[in-house]
Motif scaffolding. Structure first.
Motif, mmCIF file in Angstrom:
data_model
loop_
_atom_site.group_PDB
_atom_site.id
_atom_site.type_symbol
_atom_site.label_atom_id
_atom_site.label_comp_id
_atom_site.label_asym_id
_atom_site.label_seq_id
_atom_site.Cartn_x
_atom_site.Cartn_y
_atom_site.Cartn_z
ATOM 1 N N GLY A 73 -19.691 -2.030 -14.575
ATOM 2 C CA GLY A 73 -19.049 -1.262 -13.515
ATOM 3 C C GLY A 73 -19.781 -1.316 -12.197
ATOM 4 O O GLY A 73 -19.313 -0.786 -11.193
ATOM 5 N N LYS B 12 -25.089 6.653 -4.726
ATOM 6 C CA LYS B 12 -24.716 7.982 -4.252
ATOM 7 C C LYS B 12 -25.204 8.185 -2.822
ATOM 8 O O LYS B 12 -26.322 7.799 -2.469
ATOM 9 C CB LYS B 12 -25.304 9.058 -5.167
ATOM 10 C CG LYS B 12 -24.676 9.061 -6.560
ATOM 11 C CD LYS B 12 -25.120 10.263 -7.377
ATOM 12 C CE LYS B 12 -24.415 10.293 -8.732
ATOM 13 N NZ LYS B 12 -24.786 11.473 -9.518
ATOM 14 N N GLU C 131 -23.543 -1.019 -9.856
ATOM 15 C CA GLU C 131 -24.555 0.008 -9.626
ATOM 16 C C GLU C 131 -23.945 1.209 -8.930
ATOM 17 O O GLU C 131 -23.129 1.070 -8.009
ATOM 18 C CB GLU C 131 -25.682 -0.580 -8.785
ATOM 19 C CG GLU C 131 -26.835 0.387 -8.561
ATOM 20 C CD GLU C 131 -27.914 -0.217 -7.693
ATOM 21 O OE1 GLU C 131 -28.866 0.512 -7.342
ATOM 22 O OE2 GLU C 131 -27.793 -1.414 -7.351
ATOM 23 N N ILE C 132 -24.329 2.392 -9.382
ATOM 24 C CA ILE C 132 -23.854 3.625 -8.751
ATOM 25 C C ILE C 132 -24.709 3.908 -7.520
ATOM 26 O O ILE C 132 -25.938 4.000 -7.606
ATOM 27 C CB ILE C 132 -23.925 4.805 -9.735
ATOM 28 C CG1 ILE C 132 -23.024 4.543 -10.940
ATOM 29 C CG2 ILE C 132 -23.547 6.110 -9.053
ATOM 30 C CD1 ILE C 132 -23.114 5.594 -12.019
ATOM 31 N N SER D 171 -19.168 8.260 -15.360
ATOM 32 C CA SER D 171 -20.309 7.565 -14.766
ATOM 33 C C SER D 171 -20.919 8.355 -13.618
ATOM 34 O O SER D 171 -22.097 8.172 -13.294
ATOM 35 C CB SER D 171 -19.882 6.182 -14.269
ATOM 36 O OG SER D 171 -19.014 6.276 -13.149
ATOM 37 N N LEU D 172 -20.137 9.264 -13.031
ATOM 38 C CA LEU D 172 -20.640 10.098 -11.927
ATOM 39 C C LEU D 172 -21.093 11.474 -12.405
ATOM 40 O O LEU D 172 -21.471 12.320 -11.598
ATOM 41 C CB LEU D 172 -19.542 10.263 -10.866
ATOM 42 C CG LEU D 172 -19.062 8.975 -10.182
ATOM 43 C CD1 LEU D 172 -17.890 9.266 -9.250
ATOM 44 C CD2 LEU D 172 -20.198 8.310 -9.407
ATOM 45 N N LEU E 126 -14.724 6.411 -14.776
ATOM 46 C CA LEU E 126 -15.441 6.505 -13.508
ATOM 47 C C LEU E 126 -16.046 7.896 -13.325
ATOM 48 O O LEU E 126 -17.184 8.031 -12.849
ATOM 49 C CB LEU E 126 -14.501 6.174 -12.344
ATOM 50 C CG LEU E 126 -14.031 4.717 -12.264
ATOM 51 C CD1 LEU E 126 -12.956 4.566 -11.193
ATOM 52 C CD2 LEU E 126 -15.206 3.784 -11.967
ATOM 53 N N ASP F 192 -17.084 4.898 -3.318
ATOM 54 C CA ASP F 192 -16.098 3.922 -3.789
ATOM 55 C C ASP F 192 -15.496 4.336 -5.129
ATOM 56 O O ASP F 192 -14.286 4.187 -5.347
ATOM 57 C CB ASP F 192 -16.740 2.539 -3.918
ATOM 58 C CG ASP F 192 -17.103 1.947 -2.571
ATOM 59 O OD1 ASP F 192 -16.503 2.371 -1.555
ATOM 60 O OD2 ASP F 192 -17.994 1.070 -2.515
ATOM 61 N N ARG F 193 -16.331 4.866 -6.023
ATOM 62 C CA ARG F 193 -15.806 5.294 -7.331
ATOM 63 C C ARG F 193 -14.900 6.515 -7.186
ATOM 64 O O ARG F 193 -13.866 6.601 -7.848
ATOM 65 C CB ARG F 193 -16.962 5.592 -8.283
ATOM 66 C CG ARG F 193 -17.729 4.328 -8.663
ATOM 67 C CD ARG F 193 -18.845 4.603 -9.656
ATOM 68 N NE ARG F 193 -19.545 3.368 -9.978
ATOM 69 C CZ ARG F 193 -19.763 2.916 -11.201
ATOM 70 N NH1 ARG F 193 -19.347 3.603 -12.245
ATOM 71 N NH2 ARG F 193 -20.398 1.780 -11.415
ATOM 72 N N THR G 271 -22.061 11.665 -3.693
ATOM 73 C CA THR G 271 -21.639 10.904 -4.869
ATOM 74 C C THR G 271 -21.386 9.476 -4.442
ATOM 75 O O THR G 271 -21.626 9.095 -3.285
ATOM 76 C CB THR G 271 -20.384 11.536 -5.511
ATOM 77 O OG1 THR G 271 -20.154 10.919 -6.772
ATOM 78 C CG2 THR G 271 -19.172 11.378 -4.638
ATOM 79 N N ASP G 272 -20.880 8.664 -5.367
ATOM 80 C CA ASP G 272 -20.529 7.275 -5.063
ATOM 81 C C ASP G 272 -19.126 7.273 -4.450
ATOM 82 O O ASP G 272 -18.136 7.545 -5.124
ATOM 83 C CB ASP G 272 -20.557 6.432 -6.340
ATOM 84 C CG ASP G 272 -20.399 4.952 -6.065
ATOM 85 O OD1 ASP G 272 -19.426 4.579 -5.368
ATOM 86 O OD2 ASP G 272 -21.227 4.153 -6.546
#
Length: 419
Positions: free
Chosen positions: A268, A273, A270-271, A396-397, A393, A316-317, A313-314
């Protein structure tokens, strides 16, 4: 001279008689000593053999005890005529094992067997006690005394001694805890059922995705062939619009498939943030679907009532989650409105998309809605992957997803993330 000779003769015969007497007396003594010596030797051999047997028995008992400890077994004996049970040892590693006092009625054990297993266990043990069976092997649940808890055990038993009539007199058995084994079995059954369900869903998905891809492709090919024959500018623009819509739908299908493939493979990305203002993101998504909603006569708006708009947070996600929600809202809303907004709490922020569409029936409005290849309406275009992507998603966050819906009135899909 004659006198001395007689005296010597008398003395010689006396000596001879004394010799004979010594032999007569000595031989029995020697024989007795030999017999005693043989007896002592035999006693020594017997004692040595007994000591050897004792050593072997002691060694055997130690080995037997080691086996019981290694296998974590309990051993017990049933006196069949008296119908009593005595536990001889218990090396099970749990603390809630039931061990009755020596010589307890066997009915005490039956009463603690789980109700689902009691009749079966009692029937099979009774068959062994009357000699109709040669052994006993059962798995069943036992009740912890004065508690609602149960535990799994596996029991082996066989006949130890019989009477002259052939009827069993003594039964010996072993019992071991199999809670871990049963948990593994349950997990394997769940995994197998999940795999079977997954295979079924994937087969349905492949059939569905073939139809989903074929539909926009046919439209693109068909309208493209008709486009050169358009008689007016308005007709040409209408055909171009339909081609673009089907292009967008086809790209969306491939995006969903690529996203779910990446997530399944653990790729997926790299996260990353970062701190950002959430309002521009919501307006960006509103603008993306504004023209589509206007064509359908559906209004779309951003609820920006909350004052604190910063989130970490990320981006894009989060955008992909909300994009999936917006896409579903547009798909299932034929009239009314679609609103995208957020609610800020001290520890979290909940972002949501609310629509006045067809809603979700109560029997389908649950956590299974976010599983892969699940579709609420098989007659509406879609892969059944969008909501599954949202949950993956959000996980993952460190967040959660959910839905609130009333059939024929509308739905609110949300994602809650730590702020």
């Amino acid at each position: 001279m004659t006198g001395w000779t007689c005296l010597l003769l008398v003395d010689g015969s006396t000596l001879m008689r004394l010799d004979i007497l010594a032999w007569v007396v000595g031989i029995p003594i020697v024989v007795a000593l030999l017999v005693l010596l043989v007896y002592q030797f035999r006693q020594y051999c017997l004692l040595k053999e007994e000591l050897a047997q004792l050593g072997k028995m002691k060694r055997h008992n130690i080995e037997y005890e080691l086996v019981l400890k290694a296998m974590k077994l309990s051993t017990w004996r049933v006196d069949v005529p008296m119908e009593v049970i005595t536990f001889e040892s218990d090396y099970r590693d749990k603390t809630d094992n039931f061990v009755p006092p020596p010589g307890s009625p066997i009915d005490i054990m039956y009463n603690l067997v789980h109700a689902d297993d009691r009749e079966r266990v009692k029937r099979e043990m009774s068959a062994l006690m009357v000699g109709k069976a040669e052994d006993f092997h059962q798995q069943y649940q036992m009740q912890v005394p004065q508690s609602s808890k149960t535990y799994w055990i596996e029991t082996f038993a066989t006949i130890d001694k019989r009477g002259i009539d052939g009827k069993p007199l003594t039964i010996v058995g072993t019992t071991m805890r199999i809670d871990d084994q049963k948990e593994i079995e349950r997990a394997l059954i769940e995994a197998r059922n999940h795999a079977e369900e997954s295979d079924r869903l994937k087969s349905a998905f492949l059939a569905n995705i073939t139809h989903e891809v074929r539909t926009p492709l046919n439209a693109i090919v068909g309208f493209s062939q008709v486009l050169p024959m358009a008689q007016s500018e308005e007709e040409r623009n209408q055909l171009i619009k339909l081609i673009n819509q089907n292009n967008a739908h086809l790209l969306r299908l491939f995006d969903d498939m690529m996203n779910i493939s990446r997530l399944e493979a653990g790729n997926g990305g790299e996260i990353v943030k970062e701190d950002f203002d959430v309002l521009p993101l919501l307006r960006e998504l509103m603008d993306k679907y504004l023209s589509v909603c206007m064509d359908k006569g559906v209004t779309v708006a951003v609820d920006d009532a909350a004052e604190d708009r910063m989130i970490r947070t990320d981006r894009d996600r989060l955008k992909e989650i909300l994009n999936q929600y917006m896409n579903n809202a547009v798909k299932f809303t034929e009239s009314g409105s679609i609103t995208i907004g957020y609610d800020k709490n001290p520890a979290s922020i909940r972002l949501w998309v609310r629509d006045t569409g067809k809603g979700i029936p109560a029997d389908k409005c649950n956590e299974h809605l976010f599983e892969r290849f699940v579709k609420v309406d098989d007659f509406v275009a879609g892969t059944g992957l969008g909501l599954s992507i949202c949950r993956s998603l959000a996980d993952s966050l460190g967040g959660t997803v959910g839905v609130e819906s009333v059939f024929e009135q509308g739905s609110t899909f949300w994602v809650e993330l730590p702020s």
